[in-house]
Design a protein around this motif. Structure first.
Motif, mmCIF file in Angstrom:
data_model
loop_
_atom_site.group_PDB
_atom_site.id
_atom_site.type_symbol
_atom_site.label_atom_id
_atom_site.label_comp_id
_atom_site.label_asym_id
_atom_site.label_seq_id
_atom_site.Cartn_x
_atom_site.Cartn_y
_atom_site.Cartn_z
ATOM 1 N N PHE A 67 95.045 104.889 7.229
ATOM 2 C CA PHE A 67 96.126 105.863 7.350
ATOM 3 C C PHE A 67 95.600 107.103 8.070
ATOM 4 N N HIS A 68 96.488 108.085 8.254
ATOM 5 C CA HIS A 68 96.063 109.378 8.782
ATOM 6 C C HIS A 68 95.055 110.014 7.829
ATOM 7 N N TYR A 69 94.266 110.942 8.369
ATOM 8 C CA TYR A 69 93.348 111.670 7.503
ATOM 9 C C TYR A 69 94.145 112.475 6.477
ATOM 10 N N ASP B 120 84.840 99.884 -25.414
ATOM 11 C CA ASP B 120 84.354 98.507 -25.338
ATOM 12 C C ASP B 120 85.285 97.616 -24.537
ATOM 13 N N THR B 121 86.558 97.977 -24.478
ATOM 14 C CA THR B 121 87.539 97.164 -23.758
ATOM 15 C C THR B 121 87.589 97.474 -22.263
ATOM 16 N N ALA B 122 86.820 98.460 -21.805
ATOM 17 C CA ALA B 122 86.817 98.827 -20.377
ATOM 18 C C ALA B 122 86.311 97.659 -19.541
ATOM 19 N N LYS B 123 87.042 97.350 -18.468
ATOM 20 C CA LYS B 123 86.685 96.216 -17.618
ATOM 21 C C LYS B 123 86.379 96.635 -16.183
ATOM 22 N N GLU B 124 87.180 97.555 -15.642
ATOM 23 C CA GLU B 124 86.998 97.989 -14.265
ATOM 24 C C GLU B 124 87.275 99.485 -14.161
ATOM 25 N N ILE B 125 86.784 100.079 -13.063
ATOM 26 C CA ILE B 125 87.093 101.478 -12.767
ATOM 27 C C ILE B 125 87.797 101.528 -11.422
ATOM 28 N N VAL B 126 88.988 102.126 -11.408
ATOM 29 C CA VAL B 126 89.772 102.256 -10.188
ATOM 30 C C VAL B 126 89.465 103.601 -9.538
ATOM 31 N N PHE B 127 89.195 103.575 -8.231
ATOM 32 C CA PHE B 127 88.920 104.778 -7.456
ATOM 33 C C PHE B 127 90.079 104.963 -6.479
ATOM 34 N N GLU B 128 90.828 106.021 -6.670
ATOM 35 C CA GLU B 128 91.979 106.291 -5.813
ATOM 36 C C GLU B 128 91.627 107.391 -4.824
ATOM 37 N N GLY B 129 91.855 107.122 -3.531
ATOM 38 C CA GLY B 129 91.580 108.109 -2.505
ATOM 39 C C GLY B 129 92.793 108.968 -2.216
ATOM 40 N N TYR B 130 92.562 110.097 -1.563
ATOM 41 C CA TYR B 130 93.662 110.958 -1.148
ATOM 42 C C TYR B 130 94.430 110.377 0.042
ATOM 43 N N ASP B 131 93.826 109.466 0.777
ATOM 44 C CA ASP B 131 94.493 108.901 1.944
ATOM 45 C C ASP B 131 95.573 107.916 1.497
ATOM 46 N N TYR B 132 96.741 107.999 2.107
ATOM 47 C CA TYR B 132 97.839 107.116 1.732
ATOM 48 C C TYR B 132 98.797 106.940 2.902
ATOM 49 N N GLY B 133 99.636 105.926 2.772
ATOM 50 C CA GLY B 133 100.633 105.668 3.805
ATOM 51 C C GLY B 133 101.363 104.383 3.509
ATOM 52 N N ALA B 134 102.234 103.995 4.430
ATOM 53 C CA ALA B 134 103.030 102.779 4.258
ATOM 54 C C ALA B 134 102.261 101.575 4.784
ATOM 55 N N ARG B 135 102.296 100.508 4.021
ATOM 56 C CA ARG B 135 101.687 99.251 4.453
ATOM 57 C C ARG B 135 102.682 98.472 5.313
ATOM 58 N N SER B 136 102.165 97.806 6.321
ATOM 59 C CA SER B 136 103.037 97.075 7.243
ATOM 60 C C SER B 136 103.672 95.856 6.598
ATOM 61 N N ASP B 137 103.047 95.324 5.528
ATOM 62 C CA ASP B 137 103.595 94.115 4.913
ATOM 63 C C ASP B 137 104.696 94.397 3.905
ATOM 64 N N SER B 138 104.901 95.684 3.556
ATOM 65 C CA SER B 138 105.910 95.980 2.547
ATOM 66 C C SER B 138 106.699 97.254 2.828
ATOM 67 N N ASN B 139 106.187 98.094 3.739
ATOM 68 C CA ASN B 139 106.765 99.415 4.021
ATOM 69 C C ASN B 139 106.750 100.328 2.795
ATOM 70 N N GLN B 140 105.980 99.952 1.779
ATOM 71 C CA GLN B 140 105.818 100.796 0.603
ATOM 72 C C GLN B 140 104.585 101.671 0.773
ATOM 73 N N PHE B 141 104.662 102.885 0.215
ATOM 74 C CA PHE B 141 103.550 103.810 0.328
ATOM 75 C C PHE B 141 102.526 103.542 -0.775
ATOM 76 N N HIS B 142 101.259 103.582 -0.382
ATOM 77 C CA HIS B 142 100.167 103.376 -1.328
ATOM 78 C C HIS B 142 99.025 104.315 -0.981
ATOM 79 N N HIS B 143 98.326 104.803 -1.994
ATOM 80 C CA HIS B 143 97.018 105.409 -1.781
ATOM 81 C C HIS B 143 96.020 104.277 -1.578
ATOM 82 N N PHE B 144 94.975 104.553 -0.780
ATOM 83 C CA PHE B 144 93.908 103.558 -0.681
ATOM 84 C C PHE B 144 93.146 103.585 -1.999
#
Length: 355
Positions: free
Chosen positions: A46-48, A132-156
């Motif tokens: 996406f854009h910076y 103890d139930t922790a399985k993964e850590i999600v890292f959300e970036g500030y960069d975001y935009g619309a995906r071409s496969d859905s036109n929905q906006f997502h953060h990377f």
């Protein structure tokens, strides 16, 4: 009369796309072990992003004992770790796949290397604890935009399994080559995941969320997945560790040379262990010769190698390079084709003509 400048020619990034900015490192002209930030490859979906770094805060929440919000000043105050390592886009060398696949048509320069410095993620998580139930850590970036496969906006956004997140060498980075991390490479904080392809090293981190299940974001469940079949998703697997690989830097592909003695050189790297051997062939792989490794094999860094070639016979030659790592992984003759074009690591090959 003015003095003519000598040796002032400098390489430039190789542009693949301007919006968003995607540019390759001129890898064939990198002679050292450190890539200047101006020549470090740029991969963006996406854009910076736009945000005020002077008020930057990093929240860690979810399945932790004590949710916390860290300031940059706090993060700078923690014990730091510096690591020299390769960052390689998982689409590096995509243009070499046959048949061709859609996606950014990277050549051999969607990779760079430098010294990254930051705080070990493991150390930071000591302040929050993990349930103890922790399985993964999600890292959300500030960069975001619309995906071409859905036109929905997502953060990377991407996740790491707890085991990889707690690796002492997984860091939240704020310096590159002893200078503040450049904005275009993730300032003020970038995740650095040694040994994994660069999509895991999320830039411009906005927040971290500890979850108790498998993350299903589109940049992990749809993209950065090996799909071995054209028509269906059977046997799909996640893209993670860097494959053993090598690139011939000199001579250049399709270069014409006079008879003489030449140094063939290049780099080799892997995501598991260290490079132990690089071999070279001048007869399309019929015979192989062992190269000299001319830089130490650090855990996450590339190795530079060379071979002295007495090119006394005129003609056309196909030169190939093949690397082996300490886990016994060897570059294959042919790449493992997948429809999104990730992880290309076939034996490198160039052609030259001796006149």
């Amino acid at each position: 009369m003015e003095n003519s400048p000598r040796n002032t020619v400098r390489p430039y990034l190789i542009t693949k796309k301007l919006v968003p900015e995607n540019q390759e490192t001129p890898i064939h002209f990198q002679n050292g072990d450190i890539v200047n930030e101006k020549l470090f490859f740029r991969r963006n979906h996406f854009h910076y992003p736009k945000f005020t770094s002077s008020f930057y805060l990093l929240p860690i929440e979810g399945f932790v004992y004590t949710p916390k919000v860290f300031s940059l000043q706090e993060i700078y105050s923690f014990p730091a770790k510096a690591i020299r390592l390769v960052l390689e886009c998982s689409g590096n060398k995509r243009e070499l796949f046959e048949p061709n696949v859609f996606g950014e048509q990277w050549g051999k320069g969607a990779m760079s290397q430098g010294i990254w410095k930051g705080v070990s993620l493991r150390s930071l998580l000591q302040y929050t604890g993990l349930l103890d139930t922790a399985k993964e850590i999600v890292f959300e970036g500030y960069d975001y935009g619309a995906r071409s496969d859905s036109n929905q906006f997502h953060h990377f956004s991407r996740s790491l399994p707890i085991e990889k997140a707690l690796d002492p060498d997984t860091i939240l980075d704020y310096e590159y080559n002893h200078h503040p991390l450049p904005f275009k490479h993730g300032f003020p904080l970038r995740l650095i995941v040694p040994g994994w392809y660069a999509m895991a090293s999320v830039k411009w981190i906005k927040k971290m969320i500890v979850i108790d299940q498998e993350f299903k974001g589109p940049f992990q469940a749809v993209d950065y997945v090996y799909y071995p079949n054209t028509e269906n998703d059977h046997q799909k697997t996640l893209v993670t560790s860097i494959h053993v690989n090598s690139t011939i830097q000199s001579p250049l592909n399709m270069q014409t040379l006079n008879t003489g003695v030449y140094e063939i050189n290049g780099i080799a790297w892997t995501g598991t262990g260290q490079i132990t051997t690089v071999e070279i062939s001048m007869d399309e792989g019929l015979t192989w010769h062992t190269c000299e490794l001319v830089s130490s094999s650090e855990k996450y860094a590339w190795v530079r190698w060379k071979y002295i070639w007495d090119a006394h016979k005129k003609g056309e030659y196909t030169i190939k390079s093949k690397a082996t790592d300490s886990f016994g992984n060897i570059q294959p003759l042919d790449p493992i084709w997948n429809r999104k074009g990730y992880g290309y690591n076939a034996i490198d090959s160039i052609k030259v003509k001796i006149e």
